[in-house]
Write a protein that holds these residues in place. Structure first.
Motif, mmCIF file in Angstrom:
data_model
loop_
_atom_site.group_PDB
_atom_site.id
_atom_site.type_symbol
_atom_site.label_atom_id
_atom_site.label_comp_id
_atom_site.label_asym_id
_atom_site.label_seq_id
_atom_site.Cartn_x
_atom_site.Cartn_y
_atom_site.Cartn_z
ATOM 1 N N ASP A 29 -8.965 0.734 1.512
ATOM 2 C CA ASP A 29 -8.563 2.210 2.170
ATOM 3 C C ASP A 29 -9.488 2.482 3.689
ATOM 4 N N TYR A 64 0.847 -1.154 -0.063
ATOM 5 C CA TYR A 64 -0.075 -0.038 -0.053
ATOM 6 C C TYR A 64 0.898 1.379 0.093
ATOM 7 N N ALA A 83 -2.508 6.388 4.791
ATOM 8 C CA ALA A 83 -3.759 6.203 4.924
ATOM 9 C C ALA A 83 -4.557 7.117 5.524
ATOM 10 N N ARG A 137 -7.997 0.360 6.237
ATOM 11 C CA ARG A 137 -6.669 0.781 6.836
ATOM 12 C C ARG A 137 -6.950 2.196 7.528
#
Length: 305
Positions: A141, A94, A176, A144
């Motif tokens: 997303d 990520y 994030a 996170r």
């Protein structure tokens, strides 16, 4: 001098790639990326024209630069030099799903720099724009972000900036949070919020003042409102993940599975009944062996015994 708001035809940024022969297939993929990949990054930055060419170095993991950088760093951009470096073999975590996402992310940094005419913008703002420009917000997303928010009293934009100077887990937390906050700002105050802020910064308005002129709140005040909105989700997470809810979920799945089994059983029985009816309709009694005339006359043969 590059003018951020020059009205030009919608063209993708002009990228010049440098890479060893072994990475040319990756360069070919990146060269095939067109306007749609960069359009949102340009919209967020408020640029109609992407500006001068950007030099992109695609380097292998075995390069000297790869040895010097932390293992979680997969790319970086230098806005002043209009230069990007990609470590293509490190795209495995990520926020980049693929090398294309990483390139858009780094190009967005260059575009933000140009939109602000080189004036300083906070790391969280720059990274937030770049992250949402390169990927579609999805359940990963959201998960996170919930993990990254933590305790309300611990959250601050200064702390988010510090996350990018840490290790891989803290950097992912920074991505994030910054992406979640910038996305929240856009949802609350409009799609043009980032570009309006950058346009004011380009006019030498300090970032906090530019932010307040557009959002009507200082950055830390907007961050507090953002955390308050996330707290609704945070209150539900412990309940949804509790033992009781897990038991309810398992029980529901069991009932659903049982219902599907009963339904399949009924369908199977109905099909069997239809097949039996069809067999009866198709049975030809003329195929039975018929007695001869002499046998018909022999009544003793057909008498019940």
């Amino acid at each position: 001098m590059f003018q951020p708001n020059s009205m030009q035809a919608a063209n993708p940024p002009h990228l010049i790639f440098e890479a060893p022969e072994s990475l040319q297939p990756i360069v070919k993929r990146l060269n095939n990326m067109g306007w749609p990949h960069y359009s949102y990054a340009m919209k967020l930055a408020g640029l109609d024209y992407p500006g001068p060419a950007i030099l992109v170095y695609v380097v292998p993991e075995t390069s000297q630069l790869g040895a010097q950088l932390p293992p979680w760093v997969s790319g970086f951009a230098n806005g002043e030099a209009s230069t990007i470096v990609l470590l293509a073999e490190r795209v495995h975590s990520y926020p980049a799903r693929a090398i294309e996402d990483l390139l858009v992310h780094e190009v967005a940094h260059i575009l933000n720099h140009r939109a602000a005419r080189g004036r300083e913008i906070p790391r969280w703002f720059d990274e937030g724009i770049a992250t949402i420009a390169a990927r579609t917000w999805d359940i990963e997303d959201r998960a996170r972000l919930l993990w990254a928010v933590g305790e309300r009293d611990e959250f601050s934009l200064e702390r988010v900036n510090m996350f990018f100077r840490g290790n891989a887990p803290t950097a992912r937390r920074g991505y994030a949070l910054s992406a979640g906050f910038v996305r929240d700002i856009i949802q609350e105050y409009g799609q043009d919020t980032p570009r309006r802020i950058l346009a004011l910064v380009a006019q030498d308005v300090p970032f906090p003042i530019a932010f307040r002129q557009v959002v009507s709140l200082l950055p830390h005040q907007a961050a507090e409102a953002f955390i308050d909105r996330q707290s609704v989700w945070l209150r539900w997470v412990p309940f949804v993940t509790s033992d009781f809810m897990i038991w309810i979920g398992i029980s529901t799945l069991a009932f659903v599975a049982f219902g599907m089994h009963v339904r399949r059983l009924k369908i199977r029985r109905r099909q069997q009944a239809e097949e039996e009816d069809q067999d009866n309709l198709m049975f030809d009694y003329g195929e039975l062996e018929q007695p001869t005339e002499s046998e018909w006359g022999d009544s003793d043969k057909w008498r019940d015994r």
